[in-house]
Design a protein around this motif. Sequence first.
Motif, PDB file in Angstrom:
ATOM      1  N   ARG A  78      18.212  12.395  30.917  1.00 35.82           N
ATOM      2  CA  ARG A  78      16.745  12.376  31.033  1.00 35.82           C
ATOM      3  C   ARG A  78      16.315  12.855  32.426  1.00 35.82           C
ATOM      4  O   ARG A  78      15.391  13.671  32.560  1.00 35.82           O
ATOM      5  CB  ARG A  78      16.233  10.957  30.780  1.00 35.82           C
ATOM      6  CG  ARG A  78      14.721  10.794  30.891  1.00 35.82           C
ATOM      7  CD  ARG A  78      14.375   9.334  31.091  1.00 35.82           C
ATOM      8  NE  ARG A  78      14.932   8.822  32.351  1.00 35.82           N
ATOM      9  CZ  ARG A  78      15.103   7.531  32.613  1.00 35.82           C
ATOM     10  NH1 ARG A  78      14.814   6.621  31.688  1.00 35.82           N
ATOM     11  NH2 ARG A  78      15.592   7.151  33.778  1.00 35.82           N
ATOM     12  N   ASP A  79      16.971  12.335  33.455  1.00 37.73           N
ATOM     13  CA  ASP A  79      16.618  12.723  34.832  1.00 37.73           C
ATOM     14  C   ASP A  79      16.796  14.225  35.044  1.00 37.73           C
ATOM     15  O   ASP A  79      15.947  14.881  35.664  1.00 37.73           O
ATOM     16  CB  ASP A  79      17.498  11.968  35.830  1.00 37.73           C
ATOM     17  CG  ASP A  79      17.230  10.479  35.856  1.00 37.73           C
ATOM     18  OD1 ASP A  79      16.155  10.061  35.383  1.00 37.73           O
ATOM     19  OD2 ASP A  79      18.112   9.740  36.343  1.00 37.73           O
ATOM     20  N   ILE A  80      17.911  14.752  34.555  1.00 34.95           N
ATOM     21  CA  ILE A  80      18.194  16.180  34.742  1.00 34.95           C
ATOM     22  C   ILE A  80      17.171  17.027  33.994  1.00 34.95           C
ATOM     23  O   ILE A  80      16.664  18.025  34.528  1.00 34.95           O
ATOM     24  CB  ILE A  80      19.629  16.505  34.280  1.00 34.95           C
ATOM     25  CG1 ILE A  80      20.643  15.921  35.279  1.00 34.95           C
ATOM     26  CG2 ILE A  80      19.828  18.002  34.144  1.00 34.95           C
ATOM     27  CD1 ILE A  80      22.087  16.002  34.826  1.00 34.95           C
TER      28      ILE A  80
ATOM     29  N   ARG B 153      20.365   8.097  30.795  1.00 39.56           N
ATOM     30  CA  ARG B 153      19.365   8.177  31.857  1.00 39.56           C
ATOM     31  C   ARG B 153      19.574   9.441  32.696  1.00 39.56           C
ATOM     32  O   ARG B 153      18.609  10.087  33.111  1.00 39.56           O
ATOM     33  CB  ARG B 153      19.422   6.930  32.731  1.00 39.56           C
ATOM     34  CG  ARG B 153      18.871   5.675  32.054  1.00 39.56           C
ATOM     35  CD  ARG B 153      18.542   4.596  33.077  1.00 39.56           C
ATOM     36  NE  ARG B 153      19.718   4.250  33.886  1.00 39.56           N
ATOM     37  CZ  ARG B 153      20.622   3.326  33.545  1.00 39.56           C
ATOM     38  NH1 ARG B 153      20.478   2.681  32.388  1.00 39.56           N
ATOM     39  NH2 ARG B 153      21.641   3.048  34.325  1.00 39.56           N
ATOM     40  N   ARG B 154      20.823   9.802  32.929  1.00 40.06           N
ATOM     41  CA  ARG B 154      21.084  11.012  33.724  1.00 40.06           C
ATOM     42  C   ARG B 154      20.659  12.267  32.966  1.00 40.06           C
ATOM     43  O   ARG B 154      20.129  13.198  33.574  1.00 40.06           O
ATOM     44  CB  ARG B 154      22.557  11.075  34.122  1.00 40.06           C
ATOM     45  CG  ARG B 154      22.896  10.047  35.186  1.00 40.06           C
ATOM     46  CD  ARG B 154      24.142  10.373  35.968  1.00 40.06           C
ATOM     47  NE  ARG B 154      24.229   9.511  37.137  1.00 40.06           N
ATOM     48  CZ  ARG B 154      25.150   9.605  38.095  1.00 40.06           C
ATOM     49  NH1 ARG B 154      26.088  10.537  38.009  1.00 40.06           N
ATOM     50  NH2 ARG B 154      25.133   8.792  39.132  1.00 40.06           N
TER      51      ARG B 154
ATOM     52  N   TYR C 255      10.431  20.056  36.084  1.00 37.94           N
ATOM     53  CA  TYR C 255       9.662  20.101  37.332  1.00 37.94           C
ATOM     54  C   TYR C 255       9.865  21.428  38.058  1.00 37.94           C
ATOM     55  O   TYR C 255       8.902  22.065  38.511  1.00 37.94           O
ATOM     56  CB  TYR C 255      10.081  18.927  38.223  1.00 37.94           C
ATOM     57  CG  TYR C 255       9.633  19.035  39.658  1.00 37.94           C
ATOM     58  CD1 TYR C 255       8.321  18.720  40.028  1.00 37.94           C
ATOM     59  CD2 TYR C 255      10.515  19.449  40.657  1.00 37.94           C
ATOM     60  CE1 TYR C 255       7.908  18.819  41.349  1.00 37.94           C
ATOM     61  CE2 TYR C 255      10.111  19.550  41.975  1.00 37.94           C
ATOM     62  CZ  TYR C 255       8.806  19.236  42.313  1.00 37.94           C
ATOM     63  OH  TYR C 255       8.402  19.340  43.633  1.00 37.94           O
TER      64      TYR C 255
ATOM     65  N   ASP D 133      20.809  10.142  46.646  1.00 39.01           N
ATOM     66  CA  ASP D 133      20.873  10.167  45.192  1.00 39.01           C
ATOM     67  C   ASP D 133      21.726  11.338  44.740  1.00 39.01           C
ATOM     68  O   ASP D 133      21.943  12.295  45.481  1.00 39.01           O
ATOM     69  CB  ASP D 133      19.454  10.268  44.608  1.00 39.01           C
ATOM     70  CG  ASP D 133      18.780  11.581  44.949  1.00 39.01           C
ATOM     71  OD1 ASP D 133      18.907  12.544  44.168  1.00 39.01           O
ATOM     72  OD2 ASP D 133      18.128  11.658  46.018  1.00 39.01           O
TER      73      ASP D 133
ATOM     74  N   ASN E  94      14.102  16.231  33.221  1.00 41.96           N
ATOM     75  CA  ASN E  94      12.817  16.128  33.909  1.00 41.96           C
ATOM     76  C   ASN E  94      12.824  16.943  35.214  1.00 41.96           C
ATOM     77  O   ASN E  94      11.815  17.570  35.560  1.00 41.96           O
ATOM     78  CB  ASN E  94      12.490  14.666  34.213  1.00 41.96           C
ATOM     79  CG  ASN E  94      12.137  13.877  32.958  1.00 41.96           C
ATOM     80  OD1 ASN E  94      11.776  14.459  31.937  1.00 41.96           O
ATOM     81  ND2 ASN E  94      12.255  12.562  33.025  1.00 41.96           N
ATOM     82  N   TRP E  95      13.950  16.920  35.919  1.00 41.31           N
ATOM     83  CA  TRP E  95      14.067  17.675  37.173  1.00 41.31           C
ATOM     84  C   TRP E  95      13.955  19.178  36.901  1.00 41.31           C
ATOM     85  O   TRP E  95      13.247  19.898  37.605  1.00 41.31           O
ATOM     86  CB  TRP E  95      15.398  17.336  37.846  1.00 41.31           C
ATOM     87  CG  TRP E  95      15.573  17.927  39.215  1.00 41.31           C
ATOM     88  CD1 TRP E  95      14.744  17.782  40.285  1.00 41.31           C
ATOM     89  CD2 TRP E  95      16.674  18.728  39.656  1.00 41.31           C
ATOM     90  NE1 TRP E  95      15.260  18.451  41.376  1.00 41.31           N
ATOM     91  CE2 TRP E  95      16.442  19.033  41.023  1.00 41.31           C
ATOM     92  CE3 TRP E  95      17.839  19.200  39.046  1.00 41.31           C
ATOM     93  CZ2 TRP E  95      17.335  19.805  41.776  1.00 41.31           C
ATOM     94  CZ3 TRP E  95      18.725  19.962  39.797  1.00 41.31           C
ATOM     95  CH2 TRP E  95      18.473  20.260  41.146  1.00 41.31           C
TER      96      TRP E  95
ATOM     97  N   THR F 135      20.903  18.299  26.821  1.00 39.69           N
ATOM     98  CA  THR F 135      20.204  18.949  27.938  1.00 39.69           C
ATOM     99  C   THR F 135      19.860  20.416  27.700  1.00 39.69           C
ATOM    100  O   THR F 135      19.439  21.106  28.635  1.00 39.69           O
ATOM    101  CB  THR F 135      21.036  18.836  29.237  1.00 39.69           C
ATOM    102  OG1 THR F 135      22.301  19.493  29.060  1.00 39.69           O
ATOM    103  CG2 THR F 135      21.263  17.380  29.615  1.00 39.69           C
TER     104      THR F 135
END
Length: 345
Positions: free
Chosen positions: A169-171, A166-167, A177, A113, A173-174, A239
């Motif tokens: 959002r993914d970034i 989506r990217r 985390y 990924d 969330n990462w 972001t």
Amino acid sequence: MADGRAERIAKLIEPLRVKPGSHVNLAKDFDPRYKAGLKKKRGVDLLHTGVLLLAEYQERLAAQDTYGVLLCLQALDAGGKDGTIRHVMSGVNPQGVRVSSFKQPSAEELDHDYLWRYAARLPRRGEIAIFNRSHYEEVLVVRVHPELLDRQRLPEHVRGADVWGRRYRDINNWERYLTDNGFKVVKVFLNLSREEQRARFMKRLDLPEKNWKFSAADVRERRRWDDYQRAFSEMLSATSTKWAPWYVVPADRKWFARICTAAVLAHTLMDIDPHYPVVGKEARKDLQAARQELEAEAPEGAPADPYAAGHPIPGVGGEQRRTGRTAKRKQSPAAARRTKNGKRA
């Protein structure tokens, strides 16, 4: 902090922070030549102070071994990333800092990924990691050159119109985390003007020792200036979060960009406020026993504690311990064997 450093640093970088949820128009909202009313001579002193501050807090960060810090540096070509890293981190312990640069992904990296290769270079606890370019390339260069997305061999249903949303959002969330697990994420975009980039490119062409830093690809990418400005603006808007904000650092003046980057990193470390570990009761007994043994080994006339003799330390002892002149020492077995009738042999 009692000396007001934290407050002064926060005031300096506040205009550079991208407010979470705001809509950014890079060309209108941030001036690449902004310098907060500072002069270069004053800036040199401030950078020196910032470097010393980073060294102090990095040592505490490493000793505490609880938090890690990730600094993401983004910029266009000739934005000054390498020089910023070199100057800002000049005073820290190299063992506590790791710099990673990300070029075109390898075949192995493309088999994973898109965040995999970045996750592999994250900091350990007690460490500062710097990404010279970062996972944000995946929504910048890849967005300006969507053909690069084909190389990532994404499933067809993923290649939709909202792939960038989506990217983002993914970034986010990462990074949330990472923050929740004790790894602070701080992000700096070095904002360079089009004319200053041209001037720096010309310098690289004019000076033979700078030729190696120039590539014809740099000019090709420059032709996509407007595309990059839009990509940067959307990235900053989507972001910059409460847990991992973006700072847009004016980069036309290298000295000011370095001051601001040092201030952003120092602000992050001061917010963590790492402390040296407190020694427990049993460990303190061991330290006291070690102190007594080492003091007993002091030669005649020498201070029992050479360091404390010149640096009074609260709780270590009074003047006798600091000077060693009249302190009674417990002889070690080796010292006892060297004595005869109470006198030195």
